[in-house]
Design an enzyme around this catalytic site. Structure first.
Site, PDB file in Angstrom:
ATOM      1  N   GLY A  35       9.008  24.972  -9.109  1.00  0.00           N
ATOM      2  CA  GLY A  35       8.895  23.705  -8.713  1.00  0.00           C
ATOM      3  C   GLY A  35       8.003  23.364  -7.692  1.00  0.00           C
ATOM      4  N   GLY A  36       6.970  22.608  -7.953  1.00  0.00           N
ATOM      5  CA  GLY A  36       5.922  22.344  -6.931  1.00  0.00           C
ATOM      6  C   GLY A  36       5.919  20.744  -6.558  1.00  0.00           C
ATOM      7  N   VAL A  39       9.798  19.240  -2.703  1.00  0.00           N
ATOM      8  CA  VAL A  39      10.317  20.404  -1.945  1.00  0.00           C
ATOM      9  C   VAL A  39       9.758  21.835  -2.100  1.00  0.00           C
ATOM     10  CG1 VAL A  39      12.386  21.755  -1.057  1.00  0.00           C
ATOM     11  CG2 VAL A  39      12.741  19.595  -1.870  1.00  0.00           C
ATOM     12  N   ALA A  68       5.470  28.049 -10.011  1.00  0.00           N
ATOM     13  CA  ALA A  68       5.613  27.493 -11.451  1.00  0.00           C
ATOM     14  C   ALA A  68       5.600  26.014 -11.397  1.00  0.00           C
ATOM     15  CB  ALA A  68       6.995  28.298 -12.121  1.00  0.00           C
ATOM     16  N   GLY A 159      19.483  18.202   4.563  1.00  0.00           N
ATOM     17  CA  GLY A 159      18.018  18.346   4.612  1.00  0.00           C
ATOM     18  C   GLY A 159      17.758  19.421   5.850  1.00  0.00           C
ATOM     19  N   LYS A 230      27.187  17.183  -1.983  1.00  0.00           N
ATOM     20  CA  LYS A 230      27.142  17.915  -0.382  1.00  0.00           C
ATOM     21  C   LYS A 230      28.440  18.006   0.091  1.00  0.00           C
ATOM     22  CE  LYS A 230      22.359  16.117   0.112  1.00  0.00           C
ATOM     23  NZ  LYS A 230      21.703  14.734   0.504  1.00  0.00           N
ATOM     24  N   GLY A 333      13.589  14.172   2.594  1.00  0.00           N
ATOM     25  CA  GLY A 333      11.937  14.398   2.622  1.00  0.00           C
ATOM     26  C   GLY A 333      11.565  15.680   2.854  1.00  0.00           C
TER      27      GLY A 333
HETATM   28  N1  LIG Z   1      13.245  15.412  -2.023  1.00  0.00           N
HETATM   29  C1  LIG Z   1      14.175  15.595  -1.077  1.00  0.00           C
HETATM   30  O1  LIG Z   1      14.252  15.212   0.114  1.00  0.00           O
HETATM   31  C2  LIG Z   1      15.377  16.567  -1.247  1.00  0.00           C
HETATM   32  C3  LIG Z   1      15.469  17.410  -2.308  1.00  0.00           C
HETATM   33  N2  LIG Z   1      16.458  18.335  -2.568  1.00  0.00           N
HETATM   34  C4  LIG Z   1      16.670  19.020  -3.899  1.00  0.00           C
HETATM   35  O2  LIG Z   1      15.475  19.763  -4.074  1.00  0.00           O
HETATM   36  C5  LIG Z   1      15.210  19.808  -5.396  1.00  0.00           C
HETATM   37  C6  LIG Z   1      14.010  19.415  -5.762  1.00  0.00           C
HETATM   38  O3  LIG Z   1      13.625  18.240  -5.419  1.00  0.00           O
HETATM   39  P1  LIG Z   1      12.248  17.596  -5.200  1.00  0.00           P
HETATM   40  O4  LIG Z   1      11.141  18.478  -4.843  1.00  0.00           O
HETATM   41  O5  LIG Z   1      12.492  16.188  -4.334  1.00  0.00           O
HETATM   42  O6  LIG Z   1      11.938  16.995  -6.796  1.00  0.00           O
HETATM   43  P2  LIG Z   1      10.562  16.739  -7.530  1.00  0.00           P
HETATM   44  O7  LIG Z   1      10.920  15.754  -8.690  1.00  0.00           O
HETATM   45  O8  LIG Z   1       9.573  16.078  -6.377  1.00  0.00           O
HETATM   46  O9  LIG Z   1       9.959  18.109  -7.800  1.00  0.00           O
HETATM   47  C7  LIG Z   1      10.475  18.865  -8.713  1.00  0.00           C
HETATM   48  C8  LIG Z   1       9.405  19.582  -9.631  1.00  0.00           C
HETATM   49  O10 LIG Z   1       9.800  20.500 -10.290  1.00  0.00           O
HETATM   50  C9  LIG Z   1       8.978  20.284 -11.656  1.00  0.00           C
HETATM   51  N3  LIG Z   1       9.731  21.213 -12.569  1.00  0.00           N
HETATM   52  C10 LIG Z   1      10.845  20.599 -13.328  1.00  0.00           C
HETATM   53  N4  LIG Z   1      11.128  21.430 -14.452  1.00  0.00           N
HETATM   54  C11 LIG Z   1      10.387  22.363 -14.370  1.00  0.00           C
HETATM   55  C12 LIG Z   1       9.992  23.679 -15.161  1.00  0.00           C
HETATM   56  N5  LIG Z   1      10.853  24.039 -16.201  1.00  0.00           N
HETATM   57  N6  LIG Z   1       9.077  24.442 -14.582  1.00  0.00           N
HETATM   58  C13 LIG Z   1       8.194  24.190 -13.792  1.00  0.00           C
HETATM   59  N7  LIG Z   1       8.202  23.046 -12.721  1.00  0.00           N
HETATM   60  C14 LIG Z   1       9.441  22.282 -13.232  1.00  0.00           C
HETATM   61  C15 LIG Z   1       8.761  19.018 -11.767  1.00  0.00           C
HETATM   62  O11 LIG Z   1       7.430  18.680 -12.516  1.00  0.00           O
HETATM   63  C16 LIG Z   1       8.646  18.479 -10.257  1.00  0.00           C
HETATM   64  O12 LIG Z   1       7.279  18.619 -10.009  1.00  0.00           O
HETATM   65  C17 LIG Z   1      16.370  19.189  -6.142  1.00  0.00           C
HETATM   66  O13 LIG Z   1      17.459  19.964  -6.401  1.00  0.00           O
HETATM   67  C18 LIG Z   1      16.713  18.092  -5.090  1.00  0.00           C
HETATM   68  O14 LIG Z   1      17.978  17.581  -5.152  1.00  0.00           O
HETATM   69  C19 LIG Z   1      17.120  18.567  -1.624  1.00  0.00           C
HETATM   70  C20 LIG Z   1      17.008  18.090  -0.448  1.00  0.00           C
HETATM   71  C21 LIG Z   1      16.200  16.917  -0.123  1.00  0.00           C
HETATM   72  N1  LIG Z   2      18.193  12.247  -2.346  1.00  0.00           N
HETATM   73  C1  LIG Z   2      18.581  13.169  -1.260  1.00  0.00           C
HETATM   74  C2  LIG Z   2      17.787  14.071  -0.785  1.00  0.00           C
HETATM   75  C3  LIG Z   2      18.129  15.082   0.233  1.00  0.00           C
HETATM   76  O1  LIG Z   2      19.390  15.895  -0.101  1.00  0.00           O
HETATM   77  C4  LIG Z   2      18.977  12.178   0.071  1.00  0.00           C
HETATM   78  O2  LIG Z   2      18.666  10.930  -0.262  1.00  0.00           O
HETATM   79  O3  LIG Z   2      19.843  12.587   1.194  1.00  0.00           O
HETATM   80 NA    NA Z   3      20.569  21.581   6.066  1.00  0.00          NA
END
Ligand SMILES: NC(=O)C1=CN([C@@H]2O[C@H](COP(=O)(O)OP(=O)(O)OC[C@H]3O[C@@H](n4cnc5c(N)ncnc54)[C@H](O)[C@@H]3O)[C@@H](O)[C@H]2O)C=CC1
Ligand SMILES: N[C@@H](CC=O)C(=O)O
Ligand code: NA
EC number: 1.1.1.3
Length: 463
Positions: A35-36, A39, A68, A159, A230, A333
């Site tokens: 997942g790129g 995060v 990936a 976070g 959470k 973020g």
């Molecule tokens: N954005 C935030 O502030 C925070 C996010 N999280 C968690 O982190 C995780 C990721 O979130 P984000 O990075 O924000 O989401 P995002 O949507 O920006 O990134 C997820 C990436 O995974 C890729 N992906 C999905 N399925 C895939 C697969 N089968 N193979 C390869 N790549 C694949 C997507 O194309 C996407 O680029 C989630 O579980 C989210 O709840 C946790 C804390 C904070």
């Molecule tokens: N969507 C979540 C991301 C972090 O966990 C939030 O807004 O807190």
């Molecule tokens: Na934390």
């Protein structure tokens, strides 16, 4: 248990023939990121910026070996060299040169398979995925133990605040009696801007999405589910039994209007979405009862959590030995979340280097007989806003229904209207059970003078 990965890292070190040389004592741990997006990209960036600093602190060099992604051609805010990219996440897990896996794709289906497959290959996983932990945490921690691996999840709650480490290590000598957390950055950002700027809900949500705070499915944020994931993780960690999502009472912020924010302000309160974990004393031989819930609440403006604004999160944890402690930082973020994941990669790398035996495991069940208190039995104070026809006798009928239910009123506000018009009526209600208040409001809603469903928001007194 020392797994195959740890042995291969140690073998690499002892086989280098330069035992006394600090430079070659530096071991390398190869990371596969799945997942790129926000995060995953943040973790890559964080290692570019501070990888050398971490290596000097850890004696282990963390190197991203593969990332990936879904789409090789997609433009990314963080520039990851094309040579590292693949669309085949399984190949990352299978690659024998990769020691640790970061799961940053989100969701609960493929992500679960990613984690389980990594464990089967003897590889520990770092995740930010609270939805996954909420749904499958118990299974995943058991699988990690079975395969001699670990699951690290600091980024999953609040976070960048290292709250998992606080509960697991810093407060290990305490029974945790209260947790009050602002744990969703998106909701706090929305409520803060509605209060401070009078901004509109929809507009601010769009900003939170643009800034990378919101979940891919933003209803997870605004309906309170992300905060519930959470809060459930914190409750499980604090109380040692895995809290099931179905036992957590959840209400989000979609029903919170600017009008309620204004009236709350007039009364000296601020509305925040709170994750609450309260332990109640149980009788001798009886299992502990714990309230685990998420709902918007009125907080006295004088309380420290009332001034936590924007994307910031804060968590108040009360321990029986330490008393109240408070943790504050960015809850969502790219960089804040990456910071938490980097600390997990550091822990995982040290576990590979030194073995896990001397360390506290990421989750250890310890109070198997705890139970969650149903929301109907939870006692609190309430803010109630009614929309009523301004005519003689309306207030008397409403107070009569509350009186019959033994519910006391602590204050009433009714802005002046003209007789016959529809006006807001605000009631502040003394301590009462949720079921009592809900029943009484059901009766009040049926009065002909009441023109809209009552709005009920709990008032938190932090006792
Ligand atoms: N954005 C935030 O502030 C925070 C996010 N999280 C968690 O982190 C995780 C990721 O979130 P984000 O990075 O924000 O989401 P995002 O949507 O920006 O990134 C997820 C990436 O995974 C890729 N992906 C999905 N399925 C895939 C697969 N089968 N193979 C390869 N790549 C694949 C997507 O194309 C996407 O680029 C989630 O579980 C989210 O709840 C946790 C804390 C904070
Ligand atoms: N969507 C979540 C991301 C972090 O966990 C939030 O807004 O807190
Ligand atoms: Na934390």
């Amino acid at each position: 248990m020392e797994n195959r990965q740890a042995k291969s890292i140690k073998k690499g070190l002892s086989g280098n023939g330069f035992q006394g040389n600090l430079a070659v004592l530096m071991q390398q741990v190869n990371i596969g990121i799945i997942g790129g997006g926000t995060v995953g990209g943040g973790v890559y960036k964080g290692l570019q910026v501070n990888g050398a600093l971490m290596a000097s602190r850890l004696g282990v060099q963390l190197r991203v070996a593969k990332v990936a992604v879904r789409d090789l051609k997609k433009g990314r805010a963080v520039n990851i060299p094309p040579a590292l990219l693949t669309t085949d996440w399984q190949s990352v897990i299978d690659d024998p040169s990769i020691h640790l896996i970061g799961e940053f794709i989100g969701g609960t289906t493929t992500a679960r398979t990613v984690v389980l497959n990594a464990f089967k290959k003897g590889k520990s996983v770092i995740t930010a995925n609270k939805a996954l932990l909420s749904a499958h945490g118990e299974e995943l921690f058991a699988a990690a133990a079975k395969y001699g691996t670990n699951l690290y999840y600091e980024a999953s709650v609040a976070g960048g605040i290292p709250i998992i480490k606080v509960l697991r290590e810093g407060l290990i000598g305490n029974r945790i009696t209260r947790i009050y957390g602002i744990v969703n950055g998106t909701c706090n950002y929305i409520l803060s801007r509605m209060k401070l700027e009078g901004a509109d809900f929809g507009e601010v949500l769009a900003d939170a999405q643009r800034l990378g705070y919101a979940e891919a499915e933003p209803s997870l944020d605004i309906d309170g589910h992300d905060a519930a994931h959470k809060t459930g993780i914190l409750a499980s960690l604090a109380h040692g039994f895995w809290v099931k999502p179905k036992d957590i009472y959840v209400a989000g912020i979609t029903a919170i209007s600017k009008l309620d924010i204004q009236f709350a302000g007039q009364l000296g309160y601020t509305i925040k979405l709170l994750g609450i974990v309260k332990k109640f004393e149980s009788g001798k031989g009886k299992s502990a009862k714990i309230q685990v819930s998420v709902y918007p609440a009125l907080l006295p403006n004088s309380h420290v959590l009332a001034s936590v604004n924007g994307v910031f999160n804060a968590i108040l944890v009360r321990g029986d030995v330490v008393g109240d402690t408070l943790y504050y930082g960015r809850g969502a973020g790219q960089d804040a979340t990456a910071s938490a994941a980097l600390s997990d990669f550091a822990d995982a790398a040290l576990d590979l280097k030194c073995g896990t035996k001397s360390r506290i495991l990421p989750f250890t069940p310890h109070e198997q007989d705890g139970a969650v208190l149903p929301i109907s039995e939870v006692v609190s104070r309430y803010y109630v806003r009614l929309s009523v026809i301004d005519k003689p006798g309306t207030l008397a009928r409403i107070t009569a229904i509350l009186g019959e239910a033994n519910i006391g009123i602590s204050s009433v506000i009714q802005p002046e209207g003209h007789e016959g018009s529809s006006v807001p009526l605000i009631l502040m209600i003394h301590d009462a059970t949720n079921s009592n208040v809900t029943k009484a409001l059901g009766k009040i809603a049926k009065l002909s003078a009441v023109k809209a469903p009552p709005v009920m928001i709990r008032v938190e007194s932090f006792e």
